[in-house]
Design a protein around this motif. Structure first.
Motif, PDB file in Angstrom:
ATOM      1  N   THR A 117       0.948  -1.093  -0.008  1.00 27.96           N
ATOM      2  CA  THR A 117      -0.010  -0.029   0.032  1.00 27.96           C
ATOM      3  C   THR A 117       0.983   1.087  -0.024  1.00 27.96           C
ATOM      4  OG1 THR A 117      -1.817  -1.174   1.230  1.00 27.96           O
ATOM      5  CG2 THR A 117      -1.706   1.325   1.292  1.00 27.96           C
ATOM      6  N   SER A 118       0.832   1.947  -1.183  1.00 21.62           N
ATOM      7  CA  SER A 118       1.666   3.077  -1.282  1.00 21.62           C
ATOM      8  C   SER A 118       0.894   4.226  -1.382  1.00 21.62           C
ATOM      9  CB  SER A 118       2.518   2.986  -2.424  1.00 21.62           C
ATOM     10  OG  SER A 118       1.983   2.807  -3.686  1.00 21.62           O
ATOM     11  N   ARG A 119       1.691   5.468  -1.222  1.00 23.69           N
ATOM     12  CA  ARG A 119       0.913   6.762  -1.194  1.00 23.69           C
ATOM     13  C   ARG A 119       0.185   6.909  -3.008  1.00 23.69           C
ATOM     14  NH1 ARG A 119       1.005  12.375  -2.307  1.00 23.69           N
ATOM     15  NH2 ARG A 119       0.064  13.492  -0.570  1.00 23.69           N
ATOM     16  N   VAL A 122      -2.992   4.766  -3.612  1.00 27.58           N
ATOM     17  CA  VAL A 122      -3.976   5.281  -2.678  1.00 27.58           C
ATOM     18  C   VAL A 122      -4.702   6.702  -3.373  1.00 27.58           C
ATOM     19  CG1 VAL A 122      -5.046   6.507  -0.414  1.00 27.58           C
ATOM     20  CG2 VAL A 122      -3.481   4.269  -0.469  1.00 27.58           C
ATOM     21  N   THR A 205      -7.186   1.624   4.550  1.00 33.28           N
ATOM     22  CA  THR A 205      -6.120   1.710   3.633  1.00 33.28           C
ATOM     23  C   THR A 205      -5.466   3.231   3.931  1.00 33.28           C
ATOM     24  OG1 THR A 205      -6.774   0.379   2.161  1.00 33.28           O
ATOM     25  CG2 THR A 205      -5.200   1.894   1.443  1.00 33.28           C
ATOM     26  N   LEU A 209      -1.435   5.070   5.764  1.00 29.72           N
ATOM     27  CA  LEU A 209      -0.448   5.970   5.140  1.00 29.72           C
ATOM     28  C   LEU A 209       0.425   6.769   6.050  1.00 29.72           C
ATOM     29  CD1 LEU A 209      -2.732   7.625   2.022  1.00 29.72           C
ATOM     30  CD2 LEU A 209      -0.994   5.772   1.753  1.00 29.72           C
ATOM     31  N   ASP A 211       1.219   9.785   5.603  1.00 30.80           N
ATOM     32  CA  ASP A 211       0.784  10.934   5.840  1.00 30.80           C
ATOM     33  C   ASP A 211      -0.063  11.360   6.838  1.00 30.80           C
ATOM     34  OD1 ASP A 211       0.846   9.774   2.956  1.00 30.80           O
ATOM     35  OD2 ASP A 211       0.880  12.109   2.611  1.00 30.80           O
TER      36      ASP A 211
END
Length: 525
Positions: A117-119, A122, A205, A209, A211
């Motif tokens: 799962t990467s930015r 997403v 998800t 992140l 973030d």
């Protein structure tokens, strides 16, 4: 030597393949007028030479597309598809197309790489949601204007750039399409979407992140989404037109004639896929494929993006025909939502027949390998088939894939004998399950034929095993209901759409079972 008068695609069964002489002998799977009554030799086009070893090992069903009679009774097809009932996702094959060429081994190797799962991933999913919301809102606004009183409709359309491309006045005799007798907002409420629906769309998800672990992470994420949305809105207002097009291809797309994320399958080419946006017009079917890539090309689209769009065009031609009046005349484009202000966000994609042949050849290679894995009799045979995964040729892989492939090879090298034996046997098991899911098993009484039963089984057999319920009717359609409808559950999922609104359809199940199973397998090593 002219194309035969029979069907443009022959379904044949391979009888013999001689690797030494290159001879391939087949016969029709079922008798057909204008087709050979007995066995005949097949001349493989150069792009499909890699099919001969697979044909020798599997004796599979083939589709000969565009067969042409040759001297001596031989048949030379335009294209060849191995086991066409074994559907593969377009995106899986498109990733094999890289700037350095087509890499068939990448599809198999990529199936064993773990999901991360990467930015960018997403953000890509969220940008796709924004495209759906923007087009749906514009279509609903046009729908309201079409049904509003005349004194309101004219000003509403003038402010929203939604007048029909042909310049005809909007109809004003449909008052049933108003929303509490109030006009819709002129623009989609992006900030409201952020507050009420963004996080709810995929909370786990998004929460994972990085973030969300910093003070500035979330504002930066929302800022990126706003930038992508500005590009989407401007492109929609301009009709998703690529500046390099001329003539009728400069006509803007009408949002009322757009389908959002329609799914298609081709039982001719063994492909399935879901488009981002499909537009239907008198001149053909237009494809818009959305890409939110961090890097945007300055000229032609990236190779894998162009390959994906061209395979989608092949899907449409397979479904609707390529007679020059429908699918063959449509426009194919890539929309880069991350394009800079001085870059054109919409890029045209011209059909490249040679690239399509290479991609279909890569599909044949992947399908053949997976079917051989299902037939493998022991771990030694599985390990030999998985050589591109266990011992990858790093020099031939794309730059972004070398590190991942090397990590996979290192995990295999570090595994002990028991772990290796488990991985090989589990891979063989998953391949058999995948074959059963897609093709079924004729030897099992009452077998539904797998996914291929959708088009292979007769209606009587489908009724018998309850895979066909054709007496149902759609009694209610709430697909365009607001988020607050149904006690907060929002709109229901439906394949129908009101006239004038952007339409969304759902399609066949994807072939994710094999991919996710082998990725879990890779993690276990």
């Amino acid at each position: 030597m002219q194309p035969l008068a029979a069907a443009p695609t022959w379904r044949v069964q391979v009888l013999h393949a001689d690797l030494a002489t290159g001879q391939l002998t087949a016969e029709m799977s079922a008798p057909a007028d204008g087709c050979p009554a007995g066995p005949f030799d097949v001349d493989l086009p150069p792009a499909y030479d890699n099919l001969l070893p697979l044909a020798a090992a599997l004796h599979p069903v083939l589709h000969l597309v565009g067969p042409v009679a040759q001297p001596g009774g031989r048949i030379r097809p335009r294209r060849v598809v191995l086991e066409p009932d074994y559907l593969v996702n377009v995106t899986t094959i498109a990733e094999c197309a890289q700037a350095s060429g087509t890499i068939p081994e990448w599809a198999l190797l990529n199936a064993f790489l773990p999901d991360e799962t990467s930015r960018p991933l997403v953000v890509g999913n969220l940008v796709n949601m924004l495209l759906d919301e923007e087009v749906s809102h514009a279509a609903q606004q046009y729908e309201w204007a079409a049904g509003a009183p005349a004194d309101n409709a004219g000003s509403q359309v003038e402010n929203s750039d939604l007048a029909p491309a042909d310049g005809q006045p909007l109809p004003t005799d449909n008052p049933q399409l108003t929303l509490d007798n109030q006009p819709l907002p002129a623009e989609f409420d992006l900030e409201g979407f952020f507050k009420r629906r963004l996080f709810r769309s995929n909370p786990l998800t998004i929460s994972a992140l990085p973030d969300f672990q910093t003070r500035t992470g979330v504002p930066e994420l929302l800022g990126d989404l706003r930038r992508h949305y500005r590009t989407l809105r401007a492109s929609r207002a301009q009709g998703f037109i690529a500046g390099s097009r001329t003539g009728y291809q400069q006509q803007p797309l009408r949002v009322a004639d757009c389908f959002l994320e329609p799914s298609f399958l081709s039982a001719t080419y063994g492909l399935q896929g879901r488009l981002d946006l499909l537009h239907e017009s008198p001149t053909g079917y237009d494809i818009i494929e959305l890409k939110s890539s961090t890097k945007v090309p300055h000229g032609e689209p990236w190779s894998n993006h162009a390959a994906q769009a061209q395979l989608y065009r092949l899907l449409l031609e397979s479904v609707f025909g390529a007679d020059g009046a429908t699918a063959g005349r449509g426009r194919t484009s890539i929309l880069y939502s991350n394009a800079a202000p001085d870059q054109a966000p919409v890029r045209r994609v011209d059909q490249d027949a040679e690239l399509v042949d290479r991609l279909l050849s890569a599909r044949n290679q992947l399908v053949g390998t997976e079917l051989l894995l299902a037939r493998a009799t022991g771990p030694g045979a599985v390990a030999q088939l998985l050589a591109p995964v266990l011992h990858p040729n790093l020099a031939a892989l794309p730059p972004f894939g070398k590190a991942k492939a090397e990590k996979m090879a290192q995990a295999w090298a570090a595994a002990d004998p028991v772990e290796r034996a488990y991985c090989l046997e589990m891979t063989r098991f998953v391949a058999r399950e995948m074959r059963l899911t897609l093709l079924g098993d004729d030897a099992r009484p009452g077998d539904a034929g797998g996914q291929a039963g959708l088009w292979r089984l007769p209606a009587a057999r489908k009724h018998q095993n309850f895979s066909l319920l054709d007496g149902l009717e759609l009694s209610e359609d709430h697909s365009n209901a607001p988020d607050t409808a149904r006690d907060g559950l929002g709109p229901t999922s439906s394949s129908g759409a009101r006239p004038g609104a952007a339409k969304s359809t759902s399609g066949p199940a994807t072939r994710s079972f094999f991919t996710h199973s082998v990725k879990l397998l890779a993690l276990s090593c």
